[in-house]
Design an enzyme around this catalytic site. Structure first.
Site, short mmCIF file in Angstrom:
data_model
loop_
_atom_site.label_atom_id
_atom_site.label_comp_id
_atom_site.label_asym_id
_atom_site.label_seq_id
_atom_site.Cartn_x
_atom_site.Cartn_y
_atom_site.Cartn_z
N LYS A 156 29.34 40.83 44.96
CA LYS A 156 28.75 41.35 46.20
C LYS A 156 29.15 42.79 46.45
O LYS A 156 28.81 43.36 47.49
CB LYS A 156 29.18 40.47 47.39
CG LYS A 156 28.67 39.05 47.29
CD LYS A 156 29.25 38.19 48.40
CE LYS A 156 29.00 36.72 48.12
NZ LYS A 156 29.91 35.86 48.88
N HIS A 177 46.61 45.82 25.97
CA HIS A 177 46.59 44.36 25.98
C HIS A 177 48.01 43.93 25.59
O HIS A 177 48.24 43.44 24.49
CB HIS A 177 45.54 43.88 24.99
CG HIS A 177 45.26 42.40 25.05
ND1 HIS A 177 45.75 41.58 26.02
CD2 HIS A 177 44.52 41.62 24.23
CE1 HIS A 177 45.33 40.34 25.80
NE2 HIS A 177 44.59 40.34 24.72
N ARG A 203 40.28 33.08 24.30
CA ARG A 203 41.66 32.81 23.92
C ARG A 203 42.67 33.24 24.97
O ARG A 203 43.56 32.51 25.35
CB ARG A 203 42.00 33.52 22.61
CG ARG A 203 42.24 32.61 21.45
CD ARG A 203 42.48 33.44 20.21
NE ARG A 203 41.83 34.73 20.31
CZ ARG A 203 40.54 34.95 20.12
NH1 ARG A 203 39.78 33.96 19.76
NH2 ARG A 203 40.03 36.14 20.27
N THR A 204 42.52 34.48 25.43
CA THR A 204 43.54 35.01 26.33
C THR A 204 43.60 34.20 27.63
O THR A 204 44.68 33.83 28.10
CB THR A 204 43.26 36.50 26.63
OG1 THR A 204 43.19 37.19 25.39
CG2 THR A 204 44.35 37.11 27.48
N ARG A 256 42.18 40.54 33.66
CA ARG A 256 41.42 41.26 32.62
C ARG A 256 40.23 41.91 33.30
O ARG A 256 39.54 41.30 34.11
CB ARG A 256 40.93 40.33 31.53
CG ARG A 256 39.90 41.02 30.64
CD ARG A 256 39.60 40.28 29.38
NE ARG A 256 40.71 40.35 28.47
CZ ARG A 256 40.62 40.03 27.18
NH1 ARG A 256 39.48 39.62 26.68
NH2 ARG A 256 41.68 40.09 26.40
#
Lengths: 305, 156
Positions: free
Chosen positions: A83, A132, A54-55, A104
């Site tokens: 890496k 958030h 969703r975000t 995120r």
């Protein structure tokens, strides 16, 4: 009016009460007219170091509808991160490719750190269990939209109040608006004392309950969250309490007519599907509001609103 | 002088005396300040009688004065300590250590998921409760409390 151009949004406490309202006002404008090419000369980087549906889609949809080009990744697999590149180096590099970074990352505090490294503004799209803030902004938007105001409301927070970051952020934000908090949770998942202290410091009241039925008649907003089985060391304990925070349509008799039910989603079983067709269900519109709020934040931070 | 007390730990001509150290942390203070590798006289007394604290520790370091950052480390370990600067056997300054408002690059964040425990980043904390030593991480916003304080390894 504050100038939000160039600002970072990492934690909900980074913005003042007036600044939240300013963003909500801009979001209202985008709700009326979401497709405006005002960011057509901008590049927005969405860096998702862990999966999110969703975000990420909400941010990318918001940016695309404003005409911005979106670059980034939805999973660090296959990127230089896999890496072994440091966050410092990834952010430094992406800063030179974009006008705004949305990130995120499961590491807590990673967004604050990224904002200190980046030469462009950073919006935190979730840093582990910490913050958030855009979810919180869309919660505020949904509350204001359904109640006509953010002031003097009775808000019931239900479910996992101990670990639910959305609950913590929303509680902190609503402390600016003379809210009365009704906290419904199993004993094991009560709101942490650090968040209760914020309520007390704001001179506000909270009441604690273990049964959701006790708040139905009082609440203007019922903010539901999921009680996860894995939070309970004893499975029997989970079985004992799991139904105490489940909302069904039959329980809604006697609620205030203005009452609306919010949920940060994904829902599992804590709101039964028969609630969806009642006039009190607002969680799907709430998710949709996320696009307008994220448009407003990006436009304000990029200096075009 | 008649009232001159016998010094259990001899005086130093120049340097620093750290007095009123809680007995349990004397050797940690020595380690954090890097005095276990200091190549000059370091005089240590522990479990000495103290009117105020019952028992105390004291450390005298010849020809060494400490920076504000080093003193904040002492304050986190031994909030009751007094730091006395000596020149030519005379006390030139004497002050109780002060717990600082901010602690940078000195202690580790208690939260295993904090970014500072995964990338090479100096830690930063705001001290939110000086009496009970409670610090809030600038990055992950979690609290590190007195009993969970661990110093970062490169500090000495």
């Amino acid at each position: 009016m504050s100038n939000l151009k160039g600002r970072n949004l990492i934690s909900i406490t980074d913005f003042s009460r007036d600044e939240y309202i300013q963003v909500l006002d801009i979001a209202e404008e985008f709700e009326k007219n979401p497709k405006q090419p005002i960011l057509s000369d901008k590049v927005v980087a969405t860096l998702f170091f862990e999966p999110s549906t969703r975000t990420r889609l909400s941010f990318e949809s918001a940016a695309s509808q404003l005409g911005a080009r979106v670059i980034g990744f939805s999973d660090p697999g296959g990127t230089s991160v896999q890496k072994g590149e440091s966050l410092h180096d990834t952010i430094t590099m992406v800063s030179s490719y974009s006008d705004l970074i949305v990130m995120r990352n499961p590491k807590e505090g990673s967004s604050r750190y990224a904002s200190e490294v980046a030469s462009v503004p950073v919006i935190n799209a979730g840093d582990g269990a910490n913050q958030h803030p855009t979810q919180c902004m869309l919660d505020l938007y949904s509350i204001r939209k359904t109640q006509g105001t953010l002031d003097n409301l009775n808000i019931a927070m239900v479910g996992d109040l101990k670990y639910g970051r959305t609950v913590h952020s929303l509680t902190q934000a609503m402390c600016n608006f003379n809210t009365t908090f009704h906290l419904v949770s199993p004993e094991e998942l009560k709101l942490p004392s650090s968040v209760k202290i914020s309520i007390k410091d704001a001179g506000l009241k909270y009441y604690q309950y273990t049964d959701l039925k006790d708040v139905i008649g009082t609440a203007d907003i019922i903010y539901m969250t999921r009680v996860q089985r894995e939070r309970f060391p004893d499975p029997l304990e989970y079985e004992r309490v799991k139904d105490s925070c489940i909302l069904t349509a039959s329980m809604l008799e006697g609620c205030k007519p203005n009452m609306r039910i919010l949920h940060p989603l994904p829902r599992v079983n804590e709101i039964t599907v028969d609630v969806d067709s009642t006039p009190y269900a607002y969680y799907f519109q709430q998710a949709q509001n996320g696009v307008y709020v994220r448009q407003a934040l990006m436009a304000a931070i990029l200096g075009v609103r | 002088m008649d009232n001159k007390k016998e010094l259990v730990v001899p005086a130093i001509p120049n340097g620093t005396v750290i007095d009123h150290i809680p007995t349990a942390v004397v050797y940690r203070v020595i380690s954090i300040l890097g005095l276990d590798r200091y190549e000059d006289e370091v005089l240590i007394g522990n479990y000495l009688t103290s009117k105020k604290y019952g028992r105390k520790g004291i450390v005298k370091v010849k020809n060494k004065y400490f920076t504000a950052e080093q003193l904040s480390a002492i304050a986190l370990l031994a909030p009751t300590a007094t730091v006395i600067a000596i020149k030519d056997y005379e006390v030139v300054s004497k002050a109780a250590v002060q717990v600082p408002d901010h602690v940078d690059d000195l202690i580790r964040c208690v939260n295993p998921m904090c970014i500072t425990n995964h990338e090479k980043i100096p830690t930063r904390f705001d001290v939110v409760d000086k009496d009970n030593l409670k610090l809030r991480c600038h990055y992950c916003e979690k609290y590190t409390e007195k009993d969970a304080i661990h110093f970062v390894e490169h500090k000495n």
